[in-house]
Scaffold this motif. Structure first.
Motif, short mmCIF file in Angstrom:
data_model
loop_
_atom_site.label_atom_id
_atom_site.label_comp_id
_atom_site.label_asym_id
_atom_site.label_seq_id
_atom_site.Cartn_x
_atom_site.Cartn_y
_atom_site.Cartn_z
N LEU A 29 -3.15 19.13 9.19
CA LEU A 29 -2.05 19.08 8.22
C LEU A 29 -1.25 17.82 8.51
O LEU A 29 -0.84 17.60 9.66
CB LEU A 29 -1.18 20.33 8.38
N LEU A 30 -1.10 16.99 7.49
CA LEU A 30 -0.35 15.74 7.67
C LEU A 30 0.79 15.71 6.66
O LEU A 30 0.55 15.87 5.45
CB LEU A 30 -1.26 14.51 7.44
N LEU A 31 2.00 15.54 7.14
CA LEU A 31 3.15 15.45 6.23
C LEU A 31 3.34 13.99 5.85
O LEU A 31 3.36 13.10 6.71
CB LEU A 31 4.41 16.01 6.89
N GLY A 32 3.47 13.76 4.54
CA GLY A 32 3.43 12.40 4.01
C GLY A 32 4.58 11.50 4.41
O GLY A 32 4.43 10.28 4.37
N ASP A 33 5.72 12.07 4.81
CA ASP A 33 6.85 11.21 5.16
C ASP A 33 6.65 10.52 6.50
O ASP A 33 7.21 9.47 6.75
CB ASP A 33 8.15 12.03 5.25
N ASP A 34 5.88 11.15 7.37
CA ASP A 34 5.68 10.60 8.71
C ASP A 34 4.49 9.66 8.72
O ASP A 34 3.36 10.06 8.46
CB ASP A 34 5.45 11.73 9.72
N THR A 88 0.85 -1.20 0.00
CA THR A 88 0.00 0.00 0.00
C THR A 88 0.88 1.25 0.00
O THR A 88 1.80 1.34 0.83
CB THR A 88 -0.90 -0.02 1.26
N PRO A 89 0.63 2.19 -0.92
CA PRO A 89 1.49 3.37 -0.95
C PRO A 89 1.44 4.16 0.36
O PRO A 89 0.39 4.24 1.00
CB PRO A 89 0.90 4.23 -2.08
N VAL A 90 2.58 4.73 0.71
CA VAL A 90 2.69 5.53 1.94
C VAL A 90 1.56 6.56 2.04
O VAL A 90 0.94 6.74 3.08
CB VAL A 90 4.07 6.23 1.97
N ASP A 110 9.80 7.59 9.93
CA ASP A 110 10.08 8.64 8.94
C ASP A 110 10.39 7.93 7.63
O ASP A 110 11.53 7.55 7.36
CB ASP A 110 11.27 9.49 9.41
N THR A 111 9.37 7.75 6.81
CA THR A 111 9.56 6.94 5.60
C THR A 111 10.37 7.67 4.54
O THR A 111 10.66 7.10 3.49
CB THR A 111 8.20 6.49 5.01
#
Ligand code: G1P
Length: 290
Positions: free
Chosen positions: A128-133, A35-37, A254-255
């Motif tokens: 607000l959600l940052l995609g790397d986390d 599943t994509p991040v 932290d992807t």
């Protein structure tokens, strides 16, 4: 207080830490297992009650829009082949939420990316959600922030304590005044040197923001490299007494970091009923040879 219905997810970053994998595909589409991040991040928002997602995209990010859209040919083929389970998997993604896309034409920083979402968000609070986390999917990281937002009516940053040698990777907030669950932030500094850090409490990619943040963002002067820092606008909220820090109790990956990305893949695979036994046995055997 307005209900929290919308989330902004910036996805315009180039993903240079993952080249060459990100040469021709968005880093947000890299999978954890299958599943994509980006889908984990969107699902986290939805579990927290959000129903409208604004993705701030850029050039080369079309795969993200396609991922959350109807895939007509694929669905038709799966239907004709009687692959109902796969069909449901593909279709369900489309119905997760209401999706809107705005473009960030130039990479002018996180503050600028958030400002690009201003008209799509309007005059209401937003997550607000940052995609790397990515957080352990059994917990909802956003819940801790939403509880603090409802308790205080102020903007909230999700924080976790990090080792002192890592503070220069994050926005760092002032330490808690007492042992309370959430605390008023009196100062926030972007990527400080360990000696200058007000604490070891790092902002970890989750925020609940009042719409007044847009006014502060619009008035910002560009910082280092011509980039507009979200942290500079958050610092104004802190000075106004309108910023709260809420610790996130969920495990975080932290992807955007290769080691963490690999760890997330292993841990998410071990949580899967279809993989746990075989993959666990494989890892045990492998570990014996290390
Ligand atoms: C951004 C923010 C930083 C925050 C971090 C969380 O930095 O600027 O304040 O702590 O995300 O992941 P970036 O990781 O984009 O350099």
């Amino acid at each position: 207080m307005n209900p929290l219905r919308k989330a902004v997810v910036p996805v315009a970053g180039l993903g240079t830490r993952f080249l060459p994998a990100t040469k021709a595909q968005p880093k947000e589409m890299l999978p954890l297992v299958d599943t994509p991040v980006i889908q984990y991040v969107v699902e986290e928002a939805i579990r927290a009650g959000i129903d409208s997602i604004v993705l701030v995209t850029g050039r080369g990010k079309g795969a993200i829009e396609n991922h959350f859209d109807v895939a007509y040919e694929l669905e038709d083929t799966l239907r004709r082949r009687g692959k109902q389970e796969d069909l449901n998997l593909v279709r369900d993604i489309t119905h997760l939420a209401q999706f809107a896309y705005v473009r960030q034409g130039e990479p002018l920083g996180l503050g600028h990316a958030v400002l690009c979402a201003r008209h799509a968000v309007g005059n209401e609070p937003f997550a607000l959600l940052l995609g790397d986390d990515v957080f352990d999917e059994r917990d909802s990281a956003l819940d801790a922030l939403i509880a603090a937002y409802h308790a205080t009516g102020k903007s909230v940053v999700g924080v976790q304590e990090v080792p002192l040698e890592h503070v220069s990777r994050y926005g760092i907030v002032s330490a808690p005044q007492d042992g309370s669950d959430a605390w008023d932030v009196t100062a926030i500094v972007e990527k400080p040197k360990p000696a200058d850090a007000p604490s070891r409490w790092a902002v970890v990619g989750r925020y609940v923001l009042e719409p007044r943040i847009f006014e502060h963002l619009a008035a910002l002067e560009p910082g280092v490299g011509g980039e507009y820092q979200l942290t500079d606008a958050l610092a104004i909220l802190a000075r106004e007494g309108r910023l709260v820090a809420a610790p996130i109790p969920a495990k975080r990956f932290d992807t955007g970091n290769k080691l963490d990305y690999l760890k997330a893949n292993v841990e998410f695979a071990l949580k899967r009923d279809d993989l746990r036994a075989d993959f666990g046995a494989y890892l045990k055997a492998l570990a014996q040879d290390l």
